[in-house]
Motif scaffolding. Structure first.
Motif, PDB file in Angstrom:
ATOM      1  N   GLN A  29      29.298  41.559  58.623  1.00  0.00           N
ATOM      2  CA  GLN A  29      30.344  42.566  58.595  1.00  0.00           C
ATOM      3  C   GLN A  29      31.489  42.191  57.666  1.00  0.00           C
ATOM      4  O   GLN A  29      32.484  42.894  57.595  1.00  0.00           O
ATOM      5  N   GLY A  30      31.381  41.073  56.973  1.00  0.00           N
ATOM      6  CA  GLY A  30      32.423  40.669  56.044  1.00  0.00           C
ATOM      7  C   GLY A  30      33.743  40.369  56.728  1.00  0.00           C
ATOM      8  O   GLY A  30      34.796  40.718  56.218  1.00  0.00           O
ATOM      9  N   LEU A  31      33.693  39.724  57.885  1.00  0.00           N
ATOM     10  CA  LEU A  31      34.915  39.423  58.614  1.00  0.00           C
ATOM     11  C   LEU A  31      35.744  38.377  57.879  1.00  0.00           C
ATOM     12  O   LEU A  31      35.219  37.503  57.208  1.00  0.00           O
ATOM     13  N   LEU A  32      37.038  38.488  58.040  1.00  0.00           N
ATOM     14  CA  LEU A  32      37.986  37.614  57.370  1.00  0.00           C
ATOM     15  C   LEU A  32      38.108  36.274  58.074  1.00  0.00           C
ATOM     16  O   LEU A  32      37.817  36.153  59.257  1.00  0.00           O
ATOM     17  N   THR A  33      38.591  35.294  57.340  1.00  0.00           N
ATOM     18  CA  THR A  33      38.948  34.013  57.941  1.00  0.00           C
ATOM     19  C   THR A  33      40.473  33.916  57.924  1.00  0.00           C
ATOM     20  O   THR A  33      41.152  34.664  57.213  1.00  0.00           O
ATOM     21  N   PHE A  34      41.008  32.988  58.703  1.00  0.00           N
ATOM     22  CA  PHE A  34      42.452  32.883  58.886  1.00  0.00           C
ATOM     23  C   PHE A  34      42.908  31.445  58.691  1.00  0.00           C
ATOM     24  O   PHE A  34      42.254  30.517  59.152  1.00  0.00           O
ATOM     25  N   GLU A  35      44.067  31.273  58.067  1.00  0.00           N
ATOM     26  CA  GLU A  35      44.687  29.958  57.949  1.00  0.00           C
ATOM     27  C   GLU A  35      45.156  29.530  59.338  1.00  0.00           C
ATOM     28  O   GLU A  35      45.539  30.365  60.159  1.00  0.00           O
ATOM     29  N   LYS A  36      45.132  28.214  59.608  1.00  0.00           N
ATOM     30  CA  LYS A  36      45.554  27.705  60.915  1.00  0.00           C
ATOM     31  C   LYS A  36      46.898  27.006  60.799  1.00  0.00           C
ATOM     32  O   LYS A  36      47.265  26.497  59.740  1.00  0.00           O
ATOM     33  N   SER A  37      47.618  26.978  61.926  1.00  0.00           N
ATOM     34  CA  SER A  37      48.948  26.402  61.968  1.00  0.00           C
ATOM     35  C   SER A  37      49.257  25.925  63.385  1.00  0.00           C
ATOM     36  O   SER A  37      48.647  26.383  64.344  1.00  0.00           O
ATOM     37  N   LYS A  38      50.219  25.021  63.510  1.00  0.00           N
ATOM     38  CA  LYS A  38      50.663  24.535  64.822  1.00  0.00           C
ATOM     39  C   LYS A  38      51.820  25.404  65.312  1.00  0.00           C
ATOM     40  O   LYS A  38      52.632  25.883  64.519  1.00  0.00           O
ATOM     41  N   LEU A  39      51.890  25.566  66.629  1.00  0.00           N
ATOM     42  CA  LEU A  39      52.926  26.375  67.251  1.00  0.00           C
ATOM     43  C   LEU A  39      53.261  25.760  68.607  1.00  0.00           C
ATOM     44  O   LEU A  39      52.379  25.199  69.264  1.00  0.00           O
ATOM     45  N   LYS A  40      54.519  25.861  69.029  1.00  0.00           N
ATOM     46  CA  LYS A  40      54.921  25.367  70.349  1.00  0.00           C
ATOM     47  C   LYS A  40      55.638  26.471  71.113  1.00  0.00           C
ATOM     48  O   LYS A  40      56.334  27.304  70.503  1.00  0.00           O
ATOM     49  N   ILE A  41      55.477  26.459  72.418  1.00  0.00           N
ATOM     50  CA  ILE A  41      56.230  27.369  73.284  1.00  0.00           C
ATOM     51  C   ILE A  41      57.039  26.504  74.239  1.00  0.00           C
ATOM     52  O   ILE A  41      56.484  25.653  74.942  1.00  0.00           O
ATOM     53  N   LEU A  54      46.644  32.429  61.713  1.00  0.00           N
ATOM     54  CA  LEU A  54      47.712  33.313  61.250  1.00  0.00           C
ATOM     55  C   LEU A  54      47.144  34.601  60.670  1.00  0.00           C
ATOM     56  O   LEU A  54      46.355  34.566  59.718  1.00  0.00           O
ATOM     57  N   ALA A  55      47.550  35.721  61.242  1.00  0.00           N
ATOM     58  CA  ALA A  55      47.196  37.042  60.722  1.00  0.00           C
ATOM     59  C   ALA A  55      48.437  37.578  60.024  1.00  0.00           C
ATOM     60  O   ALA A  55      49.423  37.926  60.695  1.00  0.00           O
ATOM     61  N   VAL A  56      48.413  37.612  58.689  1.00  0.00           N
ATOM     62  CA  VAL A  56      49.609  37.990  57.936  1.00  0.00           C
ATOM     63  C   VAL A  56      49.414  39.223  57.059  1.00  0.00           C
ATOM     64  O   VAL A  56      50.391  39.893  56.731  1.00  0.00           O
ATOM     65  N   THR A  57      48.178  39.529  56.686  1.00  0.00           N
ATOM     66  CA  THR A  57      47.928  40.709  55.862  1.00  0.00           C
ATOM     67  C   THR A  57      47.554  41.885  56.765  1.00  0.00           C
ATOM     68  O   THR A  57      47.177  41.703  57.929  1.00  0.00           O
ATOM     69  N   GLU A  58      47.637  43.064  56.210  1.00  0.00           N
ATOM     70  CA  GLU A  58      47.261  44.267  56.969  1.00  0.00           C
ATOM     71  C   GLU A  58      45.803  44.203  57.429  1.00  0.00           C
ATOM     72  O   GLU A  58      45.490  44.554  58.572  1.00  0.00           O
ATOM     73  N   ARG A  59      44.932  43.729  56.558  1.00  0.00           N
ATOM     74  CA  ARG A  59      43.518  43.599  56.935  1.00  0.00           C
ATOM     75  C   ARG A  59      43.334  42.587  58.066  1.00  0.00           C
ATOM     76  O   ARG A  59      42.553  42.804  58.987  1.00  0.00           O
ATOM     77  N   GLN A  60      44.050  41.462  57.999  1.00  0.00           N
ATOM     78  CA  GLN A  60      43.972  40.466  59.070  1.00  0.00           C
ATOM     79  C   GLN A  60      44.538  41.033  60.371  1.00  0.00           C
ATOM     80  O   GLN A  60      43.975  40.803  61.442  1.00  0.00           O
ATOM     81  N   HIS A  61      45.629  41.792  60.295  1.00  0.00           N
ATOM     82  CA  HIS A  61      46.187  42.433  61.487  1.00  0.00           C
ATOM     83  C   HIS A  61      45.154  43.363  62.111  1.00  0.00           C
ATOM     84  O   HIS A  61      45.008  43.402  63.334  1.00  0.00           O
ATOM     85  N   SER A  62      44.452  44.123  61.290  1.00  0.00           N
ATOM     86  CA  SER A  62      43.455  45.072  61.798  1.00  0.00           C
ATOM     87  C   SER A  62      42.286  44.376  62.469  1.00  0.00           C
ATOM     88  O   SER A  62      41.775  44.832  63.485  1.00  0.00           O
ATOM     89  N   GLN A  63      41.841  43.263  61.911  1.00  0.00           N
ATOM     90  CA  GLN A  63      40.693  42.542  62.481  1.00  0.00           C
ATOM     91  C   GLN A  63      41.084  41.705  63.690  1.00  0.00           C
ATOM     92  O   GLN A  63      40.402  41.738  64.717  1.00  0.00           O
TER      93      GLN A  63
END
Length: 161
Positions: A29-41, A54-63
């Protein structure tokens, strides 16, 4: 009508495709890959660390996390919209129940929608203007005591003194 050999070959192909799961689906289906990052709560109970995609583009947001069948306990996806706005999301083609955490530009949690329903087309909204949405495995917010007003620490959010 298919010859018997062809029917068996089709069954084997379907079985192998199902066994390979997400990687086959991603490729087909041609799915996107995403860059990874550290996060704390930061919560009243302490600090919790996650490795997020990280989902930063419109296409990444949609997927987003569509088609995923599992996610590590300390993993998640951070949707960065770049500016403050009202966010509306849904669970179409999402197999995992999730907690959705809506976050302002300073990293403050504005609202949390826990235990979303897989494949639901119901709209899940921020209660106000937010910069980002963090998706975690269902039940994580409750288990870790994450509540509205807690802080998310990541490079996309402004530092608070």
């Amino acid at each position: 009508m298919y010859p018997k050999k062809l029917k068996i070959s089709r069954r084997i192909f379907i079985s192998v495709s199902a066994f390979l799961g997400f990687s086959t689906l991603a490729w087909s289906q041609g799915l996107l890959t995403f860059e990874k990052s550290k996060l704390k709560i930061r919560t009243l109970k302490g600090e919790n660390s996650f490795e997020v995609e990280l989902a930063v583009t419109e296409r990444q947001h949609s997927q987003g996390l569509m088609y995923r069948r599992s996610m590590a306990a300390n993993a998640g996806m951070l949707f960065d919209y770049g500016s403050m706005r009202h966010i509306r999301m849904w669970m179409k083609n999402t197999y995992l129940p999730l907690d959705m955490i809506f976050i302002d530009s300073k990293g403050k949690i504005i609202n949390i929608v826990e235990r979303t329903i897989p494949h639901s087309l119901s709209v899940i909204s921020s209660r106000g203007r937010v910069r980002a949405v963090l998706e975690l495995n269902s039940g994580t917010a409750s288990r870790l005591g994450i509540i509205e007003g807690d802080r998310v620490v990541h490079s996309i959010f402004q530092e608070i003194e």
